[in-house]
Design a protein around this motif. Structure first.
Motif, PDB file in Angstrom:
ATOM      1  N   LEU A   1     -13.490   3.017   0.820  1.00  0.00           N
ATOM      2  CA  LEU A   1     -13.552   4.286   1.195  1.00  0.00           C
ATOM      3  C   LEU A   1     -14.892   4.846   0.565  1.00  0.00           C
ATOM      4  O   LEU A   1     -15.812   5.401   1.086  1.00  0.00           O
ATOM      5  CB  LEU A   1     -12.629   5.220   0.415  1.00  0.00           C
ATOM      6  CG  LEU A   1     -11.534   5.519   1.349  1.00  0.00           C
ATOM      7  CD1 LEU A   1     -10.367   6.496   0.498  1.00  0.00           C
ATOM      8  CD2 LEU A   1     -11.944   6.423   2.523  1.00  0.00           C
TER       9      LEU A   1
ATOM     10  N   PHE B   1     -11.579  14.006   1.764  1.00  0.00           N
ATOM     11  CA  PHE B   1     -11.445  12.854   2.679  1.00  0.00           C
ATOM     12  C   PHE B   1     -11.332  13.523   4.336  1.00  0.00           C
ATOM     13  O   PHE B   1     -11.794  12.909   4.993  1.00  0.00           O
ATOM     14  CB  PHE B   1     -10.790  11.712   2.595  1.00  0.00           C
ATOM     15  CG  PHE B   1     -11.565  11.057   1.308  1.00  0.00           C
ATOM     16  CD1 PHE B   1     -12.657  10.048   1.802  1.00  0.00           C
ATOM     17  CD2 PHE B   1     -11.392  11.125  -0.032  1.00  0.00           C
ATOM     18  CE1 PHE B   1     -13.429   9.210   1.059  1.00  0.00           C
ATOM     19  CE2 PHE B   1     -12.257  10.186  -0.800  1.00  0.00           C
ATOM     20  CZ  PHE B   1     -13.254   9.489  -0.236  1.00  0.00           C
TER      21      PHE B   1
ATOM     22  N   LYS C   1      -6.392   3.476  -9.603  1.00  0.00           N
ATOM     23  CA  LYS C   1      -6.456   2.200  -9.074  1.00  0.00           C
ATOM     24  C   LYS C   1      -5.761   2.245  -7.635  1.00  0.00           C
ATOM     25  O   LYS C   1      -4.533   2.224  -7.442  1.00  0.00           O
ATOM     26  CB  LYS C   1      -5.832   1.128 -10.029  1.00  0.00           C
ATOM     27  CG  LYS C   1      -6.382   1.107 -11.310  1.00  0.00           C
ATOM     28  CD  LYS C   1      -7.525   0.005 -11.528  1.00  0.00           C
ATOM     29  CE  LYS C   1      -8.153   0.464 -12.667  1.00  0.00           C
ATOM     30  NZ  LYS C   1      -8.617   1.690 -13.148  1.00  0.00           N
ATOM     31  N   PHE C   2      -6.288   2.333  -6.590  1.00  0.00           N
ATOM     32  CA  PHE C   2      -6.036   2.008  -5.247  1.00  0.00           C
ATOM     33  C   PHE C   2      -6.864   0.853  -4.728  1.00  0.00           C
ATOM     34  O   PHE C   2      -7.670   0.843  -4.810  1.00  0.00           O
ATOM     35  CB  PHE C   2      -6.274   3.084  -4.298  1.00  0.00           C
ATOM     36  CG  PHE C   2      -5.212   4.465  -4.648  1.00  0.00           C
ATOM     37  CD1 PHE C   2      -3.935   4.337  -4.233  1.00  0.00           C
ATOM     38  CD2 PHE C   2      -6.035   5.813  -4.832  1.00  0.00           C
ATOM     39  CE1 PHE C   2      -3.146   5.108  -4.651  1.00  0.00           C
ATOM     40  CE2 PHE C   2      -4.784   6.673  -5.190  1.00  0.00           C
ATOM     41  CZ  PHE C   2      -3.360   6.573  -4.691  1.00  0.00           C
ATOM     42  N   SER C   3      -5.897   0.091  -3.564  1.00  0.00           N
ATOM     43  CA  SER C   3      -6.582  -0.871  -3.211  1.00  0.00           C
ATOM     44  C   SER C   3      -7.502  -0.388  -1.927  1.00  0.00           C
ATOM     45  O   SER C   3      -8.444  -1.030  -1.607  1.00  0.00           O
ATOM     46  CB  SER C   3      -5.602  -1.950  -2.492  1.00  0.00           C
ATOM     47  OG  SER C   3      -4.415  -1.089  -1.748  1.00  0.00           O
ATOM     48  N   PHE C   4      -7.472   0.785  -1.710  1.00  0.00           N
ATOM     49  CA  PHE C   4      -8.580   1.246  -0.515  1.00  0.00           C
ATOM     50  C   PHE C   4      -9.782   2.136  -1.145  1.00  0.00           C
ATOM     51  O   PHE C   4     -10.364   2.689  -0.471  1.00  0.00           O
ATOM     52  CB  PHE C   4      -7.594   2.010   0.505  1.00  0.00           C
ATOM     53  CG  PHE C   4      -6.827   3.180   0.086  1.00  0.00           C
ATOM     54  CD1 PHE C   4      -5.612   2.969  -0.111  1.00  0.00           C
ATOM     55  CD2 PHE C   4      -7.403   4.286  -0.147  1.00  0.00           C
ATOM     56  CE1 PHE C   4      -4.489   3.922  -0.548  1.00  0.00           C
ATOM     57  CE2 PHE C   4      -6.618   5.451  -0.732  1.00  0.00           C
ATOM     58  CZ  PHE C   4      -5.286   5.061  -0.762  1.00  0.00           C
ATOM     59  N   ASN C   5      -9.792   2.214  -2.440  1.00  0.00           N
ATOM     60  CA  ASN C   5     -10.769   2.932  -3.066  1.00  0.00           C
ATOM     61  C   ASN C   5     -12.198   2.379  -2.731  1.00  0.00           C
ATOM     62  O   ASN C   5     -13.105   3.078  -2.398  1.00  0.00           O
ATOM     63  CB  ASN C   5     -10.635   3.044  -4.589  1.00  0.00           C
ATOM     64  CG  ASN C   5      -9.783   4.267  -4.829  1.00  0.00           C
ATOM     65  OD1 ASN C   5      -9.287   5.046  -4.186  1.00  0.00           O
ATOM     66  ND2 ASN C   5      -9.511   4.277  -6.174  1.00  0.00           N
TER      67      ASN C   5
ATOM     68  N   GLU D   1       2.412   1.722  -3.331  1.00  0.00           N
ATOM     69  CA  GLU D   1       1.154   2.291  -4.185  1.00  0.00           C
ATOM     70  C   GLU D   1       0.894   3.651  -3.931  1.00  0.00           C
ATOM     71  O   GLU D   1       0.631   4.418  -4.804  1.00  0.00           O
ATOM     72  CB  GLU D   1      -0.053   1.343  -3.708  1.00  0.00           C
ATOM     73  CG  GLU D   1      -1.270   1.506  -4.705  1.00  0.00           C
ATOM     74  CD  GLU D   1      -2.328   0.408  -4.231  1.00  0.00           C
ATOM     75  OE1 GLU D   1      -2.691  -0.362  -4.801  1.00  0.00           O
ATOM     76  OE2 GLU D   1      -2.898   1.130  -2.980  1.00  0.00           O
TER      77      GLU D   1
ATOM     78  N   MET E   1      -7.372  14.028  -3.676  1.00  0.00           N
ATOM     79  CA  MET E   1      -8.257  12.959  -2.757  1.00  0.00           C
ATOM     80  C   MET E   1      -8.281  13.612  -1.168  1.00  0.00           C
ATOM     81  O   MET E   1      -9.368  13.900  -0.513  1.00  0.00           O
ATOM     82  CB  MET E   1      -7.973  11.801  -2.796  1.00  0.00           C
ATOM     83  CG  MET E   1      -8.696  10.788  -1.990  1.00  0.00           C
ATOM     84  SD  MET E   1      -7.903   9.392  -2.526  1.00  0.00           S
ATOM     85  CE  MET E   1      -9.225   8.108  -2.253  1.00  0.00           C
TER      86      MET E   1
ATOM     87  N   MET F   1       0.792  -1.174   0.153  1.00  0.00           N
ATOM     88  CA  MET F   1      -0.067   0.007  -0.104  1.00  0.00           C
ATOM     89  C   MET F   1       0.883   1.299   0.087  1.00  0.00           C
ATOM     90  O   MET F   1       0.639   2.201  -0.470  1.00  0.00           O
ATOM     91  CB  MET F   1      -0.886   0.200   1.139  1.00  0.00           C
ATOM     92  CG  MET F   1      -2.220   0.000   1.037  1.00  0.00           C
ATOM     93  SD  MET F   1      -3.279  -0.223   2.338  1.00  0.00           S
ATOM     94  CE  MET F   1      -3.784   1.297   2.894  1.00  0.00           C
TER      95      MET F   1
ATOM     96  N   ASN G   1       1.376   7.100  -6.604  1.00  0.00           N
ATOM     97  CA  ASN G   1       0.127   8.022  -7.049  1.00  0.00           C
ATOM     98  C   ASN G   1       0.090   9.096  -5.965  1.00  0.00           C
ATOM     99  O   ASN G   1      -0.964   9.441  -5.492  1.00  0.00           O
ATOM    100  CB  ASN G   1      -1.065   7.066  -6.664  1.00  0.00           C
ATOM    101  CG  ASN G   1      -1.253   5.954  -8.006  1.00  0.00           C
ATOM    102  OD1 ASN G   1      -0.980   6.552  -9.207  1.00  0.00           O
ATOM    103  ND2 ASN G   1      -1.157   4.963  -7.699  1.00  0.00           N
TER     104      ASN G   1
ATOM    105  N   PHE H   1     -14.466  15.064   5.300  1.00  0.00           N
ATOM    106  CA  PHE H   1     -15.661  13.909   5.265  1.00  0.00           C
ATOM    107  C   PHE H   1     -15.271  13.207   6.740  1.00  0.00           C
ATOM    108  O   PHE H   1     -16.378  12.982   7.221  1.00  0.00           O
ATOM    109  CB  PHE H   1     -15.211  12.827   4.156  1.00  0.00           C
ATOM    110  CG  PHE H   1     -16.273  11.727   4.025  1.00  0.00           C
ATOM    111  CD1 PHE H   1     -17.385  11.926   3.702  1.00  0.00           C
ATOM    112  CD2 PHE H   1     -15.553  10.586   4.315  1.00  0.00           C
ATOM    113  CE1 PHE H   1     -18.449  10.781   4.013  1.00  0.00           C
ATOM    114  CE2 PHE H   1     -16.491   9.390   4.401  1.00  0.00           C
ATOM    115  CZ  PHE H   1     -17.974   9.499   4.499  1.00  0.00           C
TER     116      PHE H   1
END
Lengths: 302, 290
Positions: free
Chosen positions: B121, A27, B114-118, A12, A23, A9, A16, A30
């Protein structure tokens, strides 16, 4: 295993970085204004909290009390279900149907009709004109009309008689319901690729109903899902129109809903723990309905 | 048969059904337009018509008296009326602008990066829509007071920026954009910011035009509800809050209230007409293909 996943993660996220920046603002807000308050409320539902003293942990007893001792809650539950399962699907289908019909009209006419159909939702608390319509004395349009044409001899207590309250509320809710999802559907229809229809015509689609089922509906699935969530939340959370039109509390609790019950405990009796328990149950009901609905929507166009 | 001639024959349509549908639509439209007609007529009714028996729906002797009375009421108040108007416009416009930008940016990442936590969320966002706001008021008040935002514009603006509806709507629309388009932009060397701003946003114009309507409408009319909770200074209040004060003046104020209702309604309608025509325009220009 977990450490590996975490490392994955992390890399990742590093890749990005820009996306994370895009984002982050949303958030953060939120989290602060939605997630944390909701979690706090769920925790509070296991406590006794009168908003003055520090909350006291009482476990499941709020929930037990709701289902075993609170008769009014059961009335509210029944009313809410009746309300949601009648107005919810009808207004969902109406939203789509009208959006779809309007979409076929020439642009000018379409703009005018969209405005007119959306009018009840645009103008704030216009549902109050229904109060004049169903007013209990002979001043009300409905009574005046029925007396004039000899259907009844004396005015009907539309908004005080438990027999009429819920049906009238349903009509008003339906009238108000061409709102958020209706506009989202209209915008969604604009997004459907025109060439799909031409291709469909060549592939042997014969009438507009087939076109709707095989092309339009599948192409609009994201909007349909959105509309379903919005309709579910508004059908189960009905309270405001009941309070303003019928009064609070209503005669015999005939128009009492889960949310009016919650308002009663939260803002009048200051029992925040109990109110939070009601909110959590409502949340569970909505989630359940939503899961079933989404499952159905996935089958559209097959 | 080629496509052009097919289109000329109006694809798969029969005139009988068309006429039936048109009749149905006209009926429904007449029924739905009642509040508009009622509000417009009532604003121009003299008092004796407002209280007439049997109740009147259409005005017979239109007058501007209600509007004149309204001006009279406002000239008495110690905060100039223009200040309320400024507050309302400021909150509605900056709140809407911020929400559209911030929510769309996050929606773009949820839909197309592409994120694994999208997924979790997004599930969280949808779930939060189903939690009734009545019980989150208390925690929210505490947060806002802790952040020192009580009695400032921020108390209304910041929660509006992060409202859930917009993110959800934008994400659903962005999902329809083909991945190939974004891949191509990436290969051409565009950054995420550019893809979001110059490629994705123009395509989903109908979506954010619609979002502008929702956001503006809720900030415009629900302003008084939130502002009563967080705003105490008279000079930070909105027109809507003042409207509530006029309405509490009772029967004597019925006329001016009718006038205010019409004025308050006209702004969302104006915005609606403006944005809707844009939504329809985009349709003719967008020709996105997979």
């Amino acid at each position: 295993m977990i450490a590996r996943k975490f490392r994955l993660m992390k890399s990742e996220m590093k890749q990005n970085k820009h996306a994370l920046v895009l984002m982050a603002p949303y958030f953060l807000i939120f989290l602060v204004f939605t997630v944390i308050p909701v979690l706090m409320s769920v925790v509070l539902s296991f406590t006794y909290f009168n908003m003055l003293q520090f909350p006291r942990w009482i476990g499941w007893s709020n929930y037990a009390h709701l289902f075993v001792q609170d008769d009014v809650f059961l009335i509210a539950l029944k009313n809410t279900f009746l309300f949601a399962f009648i107005t919810g699907p009808i207004s969902y289908i109406a939203c789509f149907l009208f959006a779809w019909l309007i979409n076929e009209l020439p642009p000018k006419l379409r703009a005018v009709l969209t405005l007119v159909l959306y009018a009840p939702s645009i103008a704030g608390n216009t549902y109050l004109i229904w109060q004049t319509l169903f007013s209990s004395d002979s001043y009300g349009y409905m009574n005046a009309f029925l007396i004039k044409w000899g259907f009844i001899l004396e005015p009907i207590q539309w908004l005080q008689d438990p027999k009429y309250m819920l049906p009238i509320l349903m009509v008003v809710q339906l009238w108000l319901s061409l709102g958020t999802s209706f506009l989202a559907f209209i915008a969604g229809l604009q997004n459907v690729d025109r060439t799909l229809y031409e291709a469909g015509a060549i592939d042997g689609i014969r009438n507009r109903w087939q076109e709707l089922w095989f092309i339009t509906l599948p192409a609009m699935r994201p909007q349909l899902m959105f509309g379903a969530v919005i309709q579910i939340t508004s059908a189960f959370a009905v309270a405001e129109i009941s309070i303003y039109m019928i009064g609070f509390p209503s005669v015999d609790y005939a128009a009492h809903t889960i949310v009016t019950h919650l308002i009663d405990y939260g803002t009048i009796r200051f029992q925040m723990g109990y109110a939070s328990a009601i909110a959590t149950i409502l949340f569970a009901i909505m989630m359940g309905t939503n899961l079933i609905t989404q499952k159905f929507l996935r089958k559209v166009g097959e | 048969m080629n496509v052009k001639s097919l289109l000329k024959k109006r694809l798969n349509r029969s005139w009988t059904v068309d006429i039936l549908l048109f009749v149905l639509l006209t009926g429904v439209a007449a029924f739905m337009s009642l509040p508009l007609i009622y509000t417009i007529n009532r604003a121009f009714m003299p008092l004796n018509e407002i209280f007439a028996f049997p109740p009147k729906f259409i005005v017979s002797n239109p007058t501007f008296k209600n509007f004149k009375d309204l001006v009279g009421i406002f000239s008495d108040s110690w905060v100039p009326f223009s200040r309320y108007v400024f507050n309302t416009f400021f909150i509605a416009i900056s709140g809407t602008f911020g929400h559209v930008i911030i929510a769309s940016a996050a929606a773009y990442v949820l839909a197309k990066v592409k994120f694994s936590f999208n997924k979790p969320l997004f599930a969280l966002v949808v779930m939060s829509l189903m939690f009734t706001p009545y019980v989150t008021q208390v925690p929210n008040y505490m947060t806002i007071s802790y952040l020192g935002m009580l009695d400032t514009y921020w108390a209304i603006l910041l929660p509006a920026f992060g409202s859930t509806l917009g993110l959800y709507l934008m994400k659903q629309f962005m999902e329809q954009i083909p991945d190939a388009l974004i891949e191509a932009a990436k290969i051409d060397g565009a950054t995420e910011y550019r893809i979001y701003w110059q490629i994705v946003m123009p395509i989903v114009k109908p979506a954010w035009m619609t979002l502008i309507i929702f956001s503006l409408q809720s900030l415009w009319t629900n302003g008084s509800v939130t502002s009563h909770k967080y705003i105490y200074s008279e000079q930070l209040r909105t027109v809507d809050a003042v409207f509530g004060q006029i309405a509490s003046g009772g029967i004597a104020r019925t006329g001016p209230v009718a006038a205010v209702t019409l004025l308050m309604m006209s702004v969302p309608i104006a915005v609606f007409i403006f944005t809707q025509s844009r939504v329809i325009q985009t349709m003719s220009t967008s020709g996105l293909k997979e």
